[in-house]
Design an enzyme around this catalytic site. Structure first.
Site, PDB file in Angstrom:
ATOM      1  N   SER A  15       0.337  -5.844   3.732  1.00 40.66           N
ATOM      2  CA  SER A  15       0.280  -6.088   5.170  1.00 40.66           C
ATOM      3  C   SER A  15      -0.677  -7.236   5.504  1.00 40.66           C
ATOM      4  CB  SER A  15      -0.099  -4.784   5.881  1.00 40.66           C
ATOM      5  OG  SER A  15       0.156  -4.856   7.265  1.00 40.66           O
ATOM      6  N   ASP A  49      10.548   0.728   8.099  1.00 38.83           N
ATOM      7  CA  ASP A  49       9.119   0.509   8.348  1.00 38.83           C
ATOM      8  C   ASP A  49       8.953   0.260   9.839  1.00 38.83           C
ATOM      9  OD1 ASP A  49       6.548  -0.487   8.664  1.00 38.83           O
ATOM     10  OD2 ASP A  49       6.627  -1.828   6.939  1.00 38.83           O
ATOM     11  N   HIS A  58       5.136   2.102   6.262  1.00 38.65           N
ATOM     12  CA  HIS A  58       4.452   0.819   6.104  1.00 38.65           C
ATOM     13  C   HIS A  58       3.544   0.792   4.876  1.00 38.65           C
ATOM     14  CE1 HIS A  58       3.103  -3.033   7.582  1.00 38.65           C
ATOM     15  NE2 HIS A  58       1.840  -2.647   7.639  1.00 38.65           N
TER      16      HIS A  58
END
Length: 272
Positions: free
Chosen positions: A95, A217, A246
């Site tokens: 991320s 996600d 996620h």
């Protein structure tokens, strides 16, 4: 221990010649890699660190201005690589850190053999010609909820992002590390992530990028993985896993860890 290493709680495990650096995302810390690390230490030297602002770091070191852009995190990563005399590494980023690695590689492409991203996005907010998954109003509402009651927001946000109910181990783990952040820092980092637009950087990323993504996600639609693939400046490859959430490396390690190991071991020219 060095000042940089101390500030970021740097740990070095394993003794291989090749180096893997693991960068975690928002609301987690280096413990999120617990399912992957045991599979790496026999063959690689593994460098783990905490992003500034995460729970285990000293909140006094968090510079709100420095970390208002991802360049601040990228400079931290480069400082860690310099401090530990890393000449070349495989960077695995989740991320926030996936884009941190990409930006760092623009400054110093020589340091990165390749980048493996998990749940990466260059922009979370939709535009007329881009689908990031969120409207500006969504972000403002979430920021308002963080400000009004951080603990309550954590308990609602964690199961949505991880995917699953509040009783799952992964949700409990993410809730713990998320709640460990100081609320004003969490709000600042959250706002930075969800309002950045890094699309203009992508063409300048020339190192190979392996894009790993959950098929479902809440934070990153599958279309974003394809957008990265089409717009990065170097070679890239996409693998969509049959995982939900996620943080698949935390919530679905039985699927995600073998995929990560395969992308660590094989370069794109071998996979293609």
């Amino acid at each position: 221990m060095s000042t940089v290493g101390d500030a970021h709680n740097v740990r070095i495990l394993g003794s291989g010649e090749r180096i893997i650096v693991l960068g975690h995302g928002f609301g987690t810390d280096q413990s999120v890699w617990k399912h992957l690390v045991p599979h790496l230490v026999d063959e690689y030297k593994v460098i783990l660190y905490d992003n500034m602002g995460s729970g285990p770091t000293n909140p006094d070191y968090f510079d709100f201005e420095r970390y208002a852009t991802l360049e601040g995190y990228a400079y931290d990563l480069l400082a860690i690589l310099e401090e530990y005399q890393v000449n070349k590494c495989i960077f695995v980023g989740h991320s926030l850190s996936s884009m941190t690695g990409a930006i760092a590689s623009i400054f110093r492409p020589d340091l990165f053999q390749k980048i493996i991203t998990i749940s990466a996005s260059p922009r979370f907010i939709n535009t007329e010609d881009y689908y990031g998954g969120f409207e500006q109003e969504d972000i403002e509402q979430l920021c308002g909820a963080i400000e009004s009651n951080y603990k309550s927001w954590c308990s609602g946000f964690a199961p949505l992002v991880v995917g699953g109910d509040m009783d799952s181990v992964a949700v409990q783990e993410f809730s713990r590390t998320l709640f460990n952040m100081r609320p004003d820092i969490a709000l600042s980092v959250f706002r930075t992530i969800f309002t950045f637009d890094l699309r203009h950087f992508l063409a300048r990323v020339t190192v190979p990028v392996h894009i790993i993504q959950s098929s479902k996600d809440l934070a990153v639609p599958v279309a974003v993985a394809e957008y990265l693939h089409q717009n990065l400046g170097g070679k890239s490859i996409v693998e969509i896993m049959s995982t939900e959430g996620h943080l698949p490396h935390l919530s679905a390690p039985e699927i995600t860890i073998p995929v990560l190991i395969r992308h660590i071991m094989h370069d794109i020219m071998d996979d293609a």
